[in-house]
Design a protein around this motif. Sequence first.
Motif, PDB file in Angstrom:
ATOM      1  N   PRO A 304       0.849  -1.306  -0.038  1.00  0.00           N
ATOM      2  CA  PRO A 304      -0.221   0.013  -0.069  1.00  0.00           C
ATOM      3  C   PRO A 304       0.833   1.430   0.053  1.00  0.00           C
ATOM      4  N   GLY A 305       1.813   1.284   0.651  1.00  0.00           N
ATOM      5  CA  GLY A 305       2.884   2.468   0.590  1.00  0.00           C
ATOM      6  C   GLY A 305       3.623   2.689  -0.510  1.00  0.00           C
ATOM      7  N   GLY A 306       3.407   1.803  -1.606  1.00  0.00           N
ATOM      8  CA  GLY A 306       4.032   1.756  -2.935  1.00  0.00           C
ATOM      9  C   GLY A 306       5.642   2.070  -2.900  1.00  0.00           C
ATOM     10  N   ILE A 307       6.167   2.394  -4.070  1.00  0.00           N
ATOM     11  CA  ILE A 307       7.594   2.728  -4.145  1.00  0.00           C
ATOM     12  C   ILE A 307       8.127   3.886  -3.366  1.00  0.00           C
ATOM     13  N   LYS A 308       7.057   4.827  -3.095  1.00  0.00           N
ATOM     14  CA  LYS A 308       7.363   5.961  -2.234  1.00  0.00           C
ATOM     15  C   LYS A 308       7.520   5.725  -0.729  1.00  0.00           C
ATOM     16  N   THR A 393       1.166   5.065  -9.419  1.00  0.00           N
ATOM     17  CA  THR A 393       1.298   6.168  -9.854  1.00  0.00           C
ATOM     18  C   THR A 393      -0.215   7.111  -9.524  1.00  0.00           C
ATOM     19  N   VAL A 394      -1.329   6.318 -10.013  1.00  0.00           N
ATOM     20  CA  VAL A 394      -2.691   6.923  -9.649  1.00  0.00           C
ATOM     21  C   VAL A 394      -2.784   7.192  -8.147  1.00  0.00           C
ATOM     22  N   ALA A 395      -2.295   6.213  -7.263  1.00  0.00           N
ATOM     23  CA  ALA A 395      -2.851   6.302  -5.917  1.00  0.00           C
ATOM     24  C   ALA A 395      -1.505   7.296  -5.221  1.00  0.00           C
ATOM     25  N   GLY A 396      -0.840   7.923  -5.983  1.00  0.00           N
ATOM     26  CA  GLY A 396       0.170   8.840  -5.437  1.00  0.00           C
ATOM     27  C   GLY A 396       1.272   8.242  -4.594  1.00  0.00           C
TER      28      GLY A 396
END
Length: 400
Positions: A304-308, A393-396
């Motif tokens: 959920p936290g993504g690549i960021k 990307t879409v999820a920020g």
Amino acid sequence: MIHRIIYWFRNDLRLQDNEAFFAATQSAQEVVPVYVFDPRQFEKTKFGFRRAGALRAQFLLESVLDLRNRLREKGGDLLIRIGEPEKIIAELAEEYSAQYVYTSKEIAPDETSAETSLSKNIKVMNVDIKLFWMTTLGSAVDLPFSIAKLPFDFPEFYEKMKAGLKVKAASKEADHINLPQGYEAGLIPSLPMLSIDPFEITESNKKSSGFLQKGGETTALAKLDQFIEEYIKPGKALNSTEPIVDHELSTWISLGCLSPRTVYYALLPYLDQNPDATIVVRDLLKRDFSNWTLLRHGSRLFKPGGIKHEINKRWLNELPVFEKWTSATTENEEVNNAINKLTTTGYLTTTERNLAADYLSNELGINWTWGAMFFESFLIDYNVSGNWVRWNTVAGVGSI
């Protein structure tokens, strides 16, 4: 010369520009081409839909059948099995007394895990595995930087790549394939043999049959020729920043029925005279960037936290709200139309993908990974890196 090689087809269901398979035919007196249907790919998720749904499975079956037919035209055949590839390929290597297993290199976690397990299984038999990178226009060693220094966003990546872009010539196609004596190819499975009820392809799907694309390299090459003739040669506007998806070439690229290099070299004669041809090349590089992003960031892409690594961003895990989205019963009719189109045809334009993803993650605040899993089940052109990078990307929580 090597006596015998097992060739394991994966997401490279083609003969044209299949460097690994061509190398196998040139290196060995006999080649055993194999495709293994992995039941784990079709298991149901915790939400009730399959990892790969019926439409994706049907497209895969068509693609494998077309590959078999093309192999037979060259004196070969395609051995079919159902089970865990890392075990079955090892058993076949022993059964056929192979010296090597050749296959394409993958980077998604499930695929790399299978590679590692297979390597261990065959090592005890003194059989080596040789992996070939064929997913992108070039390999990691061709990049002007290390994967560890991959730019975080695509515009920077593109600026560094476009000036000195060099794409290796497409691989030759094997002229003839020599099989071992007593080669028993087996049957192409039906949907029930993959534990999929044929009724999962509903009447709505069948009514949309005119929109459902047929799997296989034969159709892929015809589709590419049609795209060049209709759009690139006459300079017709593509009206898309992501033409690979919007003109559906991604449908066949996803399973490797069509290689990125084949697309690139079909465009090459027109790059100087048609600006939109350059847009397609840019889109091919964007697809490459998604693959390198997966290689660079690994499992973070699926969290959920993504690549960021946005650990402070909270997502709702509310199943009833998610099910309104998956069943196309939200307050937003455009989103509902997109979801209905996805579940009946297995296809969405980039605008529709972004719209549906934005609504789930940013309007409803639902855990975006759930939506990515839903797309995985239904998108016929599903690609691990492309799908999950888009949702990041879409999820920020990512950048492209």
